[in-house]
Scaffold this motif. Structure first.
Motif, PDB file in Angstrom:
ATOM      1  N   GLU A   1       0.845  -1.192   0.000  1.00  0.00           N
ATOM      2  CA  GLU A   1       0.000   0.000   0.000  1.00  0.00           C
ATOM      3  C   GLU A   1       0.878   1.239   0.000  1.00  0.00           C
ATOM      4  O   GLU A   1       2.025   1.211   0.454  1.00  0.00           O
ATOM      5  CB  GLU A   1      -0.930   0.012   1.220  1.00  0.00           C
ATOM      6  CG  GLU A   1      -1.929  -1.142   1.243  1.00  0.00           C
ATOM      7  CD  GLU A   1      -2.892  -1.044   2.404  1.00  0.00           C
ATOM      8  OE1 GLU A   1      -2.973   0.051   3.018  1.00  0.00           O
ATOM      9  OE2 GLU A   1      -3.558  -2.044   2.709  1.00  0.00           O
TER      10      GLU A   1
ATOM     11  N   GLU B   1       1.866   4.451   1.589  1.00  0.00           N
ATOM     12  CA  GLU B   1       1.781   5.068   2.909  1.00  0.00           C
ATOM     13  C   GLU B   1       2.308   6.498   2.863  1.00  0.00           C
ATOM     14  O   GLU B   1       3.337   6.779   2.231  1.00  0.00           O
ATOM     15  CB  GLU B   1       2.592   4.274   3.926  1.00  0.00           C
ATOM     16  CG  GLU B   1       1.916   3.002   4.400  1.00  0.00           C
ATOM     17  CD  GLU B   1       0.707   3.309   5.269  1.00  0.00           C
ATOM     18  OE1 GLU B   1       0.879   3.708   6.441  1.00  0.00           O
ATOM     19  OE2 GLU B   1      -0.416   3.164   4.771  1.00  0.00           O
TER      20      GLU B   1
ATOM     21  N   TYR C   1       5.444   3.252  -1.426  1.00  0.00           N
ATOM     22  CA  TYR C   1       4.895   1.894  -1.367  1.00  0.00           C
ATOM     23  C   TYR C   1       5.625   1.084  -0.301  1.00  0.00           C
ATOM     24  O   TYR C   1       6.855   1.076  -0.240  1.00  0.00           O
ATOM     25  CB  TYR C   1       5.014   1.207  -2.719  1.00  0.00           C
ATOM     26  CG  TYR C   1       4.054   1.749  -3.749  1.00  0.00           C
ATOM     27  CD1 TYR C   1       2.696   1.448  -3.677  1.00  0.00           C
ATOM     28  CD2 TYR C   1       4.500   2.566  -4.787  1.00  0.00           C
ATOM     29  CE1 TYR C   1       1.805   1.950  -4.613  1.00  0.00           C
ATOM     30  CE2 TYR C   1       3.612   3.065  -5.733  1.00  0.00           C
ATOM     31  CZ  TYR C   1       2.267   2.751  -5.630  1.00  0.00           C
ATOM     32  OH  TYR C   1       1.388   3.258  -6.560  1.00  0.00           O
TER      33      TYR C   1
ATOM     34  N   ASN D   1      -8.371  -5.349   7.273  1.00  0.00           N
ATOM     35  CA  ASN D   1      -6.965  -5.403   7.641  1.00  0.00           C
ATOM     36  C   ASN D   1      -6.866  -6.172   8.961  1.00  0.00           C
ATOM     37  O   ASN D   1      -7.489  -5.798   9.959  1.00  0.00           O
ATOM     38  CB  ASN D   1      -6.424  -3.976   7.789  1.00  0.00           C
ATOM     39  CG  ASN D   1      -4.936  -3.937   8.046  1.00  0.00           C
ATOM     40  OD1 ASN D   1      -4.416  -4.616   8.928  1.00  0.00           O
ATOM     41  ND2 ASN D   1      -4.235  -3.100   7.299  1.00  0.00           N
TER      42      ASN D   1
END
Length: 651
Positions: free
Chosen positions: A492, A494, A508, A544
């Protein structure tokens, strides 16, 4: 005086319904002769890389036929897929991305005749740039399929199978016009002579930019003009040997507007994509009536290039604010051997070599290569007619991430001829792509910056599937499909600070463990008095595992509905389709809880299309997309109610 399209909606619906009832009443006796049950006889190849009848394939496979594609009146593959239960199409500025089992487009492998497609933007392969004119069927395998297809197939595979010529000489042309200055032109020429079969298709599409939010000049959807040309040929060199060739060329110009802090930018885009595949297949023991199943050797070479040039120009200064050219090349060689051992084992053995190259100003160094060697092995064991067990695995040797093994176990048990149970377990992986590893991009119109990370690790998954299919009657079919994905090392972007332009800076990172699980259900009612219908429902939840935050951009509930009427003798058909999505998480303010103001609203979208065959070779169609004019530009790019009409001539 302003004209309102809303005044025409219900009169048109009443007219179409009246037309259907009258046609049905006049021909009821003839119609009863043409009734047919739900068809389960088509052959599919994607699930095992070998041909199987749909009802006999050991792996859960969904199929969209040519008849279904034509009934939707769709212009592109994205518009076709959104009407299938359990398949979600997300539209935004990067195009139509497909979501399977709660996993986004970057985890779905898109194939055309078994060959991978390139040209992803922000992880999304735009399904809207894939025309439907040359498509025979679409095969969808949900769940991890890395045991056969390797990287980027964590969520599943969508394989678009192109058409062959079906008659000695065939010609078909069509033209449709829709609101928003949308034009769709198509043409097909087919030739089937002796040992040669060839099909050439051409399509051209155009649409003006659309702005759904008048508070600024930023266009919600870019305008475009594109042309697609495809060719597929087969030539029988010898009775047991076929030579295969296919090629495609796509070009598209785009235009749009961005407004940021009262500064207006013109966005221009130019896309070119071409690909070609050359293959040969040979059947050993051809003509031997004693053989249980053919022994085949297939070899293929495939090459594709995707060019994407984007330019941003300031209207005030007339100067170019940013310009970027991405050139992505992929070269692939593959060999596959299929044979039957001891009558009960079907063995598949194959290997691939893939070279990928990317040239872009947005990546560190300007150019990068990735090289992959792969071997795959699969054994399909059928000890009895009613049971099949498939064990397979693939070994990928990646130039950046070393060796990765992906096993899979699948089974089919036919309780009766009408009742089938399928179950599977598989592991999948996705190696970080060029963007994840090497990106260095700053958006001049928004100010944000995104950086790649060469230290990333591959993402991986464990996937379970269970499917039950029951033919209750000749015209009633029910399906239920349950699944679970456990995902590791998800990548992801960030936030790590501020960019030089004052916006956010992202990098990433491997940051999370997550899961998705759900159930897809579908009931299909075959033709009864000319009427048929289908109802689909998909339940999904995912989160998550570390934070507990539900995964964003995913609706918990999705539904599809179809009601169609077809009268073969008169050539009249009408097709009503609806799709539903419940609220979904748009963003999280950091408290790891999705509150009402952080959710995108639910929607129902309804489309209707009617067509009538005139003079045997001429077909006319009219339709309306988004009948009830749903629009919400904050969250969606639906263009509102849109009427269209078209003519098709076939020879």
């Amino acid at each position: 005086m302003f004209f309102s399209w809303k005044k025409l909606v219900f009169p048109i619906l009443i007219l179409l319904l009246t037309f259907a009832i009258l046609s049905y009443a006049e021909n009821m006796n003839d119609t009863s002769k043409t009734d047919h049950s739900v068809e389960l006889e088509p052959v599919v190849v994607t699930a095992t890389k070998t041909p199987h009848r749909l009802k006999d394939t050991p792996i859960i496979t969904n199929l969209i036929t040519r008849t279904e594609i034509e009934a939707t009146g769709a212009e592109n593959i994205g518009e076709v897929l959104e009407h299938k239960a359990g398949i979600i199409i997300h539209r935004d500025g990067h195009g139509d991305g497909v979501q399977l089992q709660g996993l986004d487009s970057e985890y779905v492998l898109i194939l055309v005749d078994g060959e991978p497609q390139v040209g992803r933007i922000a992880g999304k392969l735009d399904m809207a740039r894939m025309a439907v004119e040359n498509v025979e069927r679409i095969e969808i395998v949900k769940g991890a399929t890395a045991s056969l297809f390797g990287n980027a197939a964590l969520a599943g595979v969508i394989n678009i199978i192109t058409r062959k010529a079906a008659s000695p000489v065939s010609v078909q042309v069509s033209q449709s016009i829709e609101q928003n200055n949308t034009f769709d032109s198509r043409g097909t020429v087919g030739l089937q002579q002796d040992r040669f079969n060839g099909l050439l298709t051409l399509s051209a599409n155009r649409r003006a930019p659309i702005d759904l939010d008048t508070s600024n000049l930023t266009t919600t959807i870019d305008g475009y003009a594109n042309i697609t040309g495809t060719i597929r040929t087969e030539y029988q060199l010898r009775p047991a040997t076929n030579l295969l060739f296919s090629g495609q060329y796509f070009t598209q110009d785009q235009e749009g507007i961005s407004e940021n802090d009262s500064i207006i930018y013109d966005r221009l885009g130019d896309i070119e994509n071409f690909s070609g595949s050359l293959g040969i297949e040979h059947e050993f023991g051809f003509g031997n009536p004693q053989r249980v199943s053919p022994t085949l050797l297939t070899g293929k070479l495939y090459a594709t290039r995707y060019d994407d040039e984007s330019t941003v120009i300031s209207r005030e200064t007339k100067k170019t604010s940013s310009q970027n050219l991405n050139i992505q090349d992929l070269l692939k060689g593959e060999i596959q051997f299929d044979t039957t051992l001891w009558k009960k084992h079907r063995l598949t053995l194959g290997g691939e070599v893939v070279l990928e190259n990317l040239q872009s100003q947005r990546i560190e160094g300007g150019e990068r290569d990735i090289f992959t060697n792969s071997l795959f092995l699969q054994n399909e064991f059928r000890p009895i007619t009613a049971f099949a067990l498939v064990i397979g695995g693939r070994l990928d040797i990646h130039s950046e991430f070393g060796t990765h093994l992906s096993p899979k176990l699948s089974s089919l048990y036919r309780v009766t001829d009408d009742f089938r149970i399928r179950a599977s377990y598989g592991q999948g992986f996705r190696a970080p792509d060029f963007k994840n590893l090497y990106l260095n991009f700053t958006n001049v119109t928004s100010g944000y910056q995104v950086l790649g990370n060469p230290s990333l690790q591959p993402e991986s998954s464990h996937n379970w599937n269970l499917g039950v299919e029951y033919q209750l009657t000749d015209s009633l079919l029910g399906r239920i499909h349950m699944y679970r994905n456990d995902l590791h090392n998800l990548i992801e972007a960030e936030r790590i600070g501020k960019s030089v332009l004052g916006g956010s800076k992202f990098e990433y990172q491997n940051i999370s463990e997550a899961y998705t699980e759900g159930v897809d259900m579908e009931i299909i009612i075959g033709s009864i008095g000319g009427f048929s219908s289908a109802v689909g429902y998909a339940y999904l939840r995912g989160a998550n595992k570390i934070t507990g935050l539900p995964l964003l951009n995913r609706s918990t509930h999705n539904g599809t509905f179809k009601l169609a009427y077809l009268h073969l003798n008169s050539g009249f058909q009408v097709d009503l389709r609806g799709r539903y999505a419940s609220p979904w998480g748009f963003f999280d303010d950091g408290d790891k809880v999705l509150e009402p103001q952080e959710l995108a609203p639910s929607y129902w979208i309804w489309n209707i299309r009617a067509a009538k065959t005139l003079f045997k070779s001429l077909k006319a169609s009219i339709g309306c997309n988004n009948i009830f004019d749903f629009k919400n530009p904050t969250f969606y790019t639906f263009v509102g109610r849109s009427f269209y009409g078209g003519l098709s001539l076939a020879y």
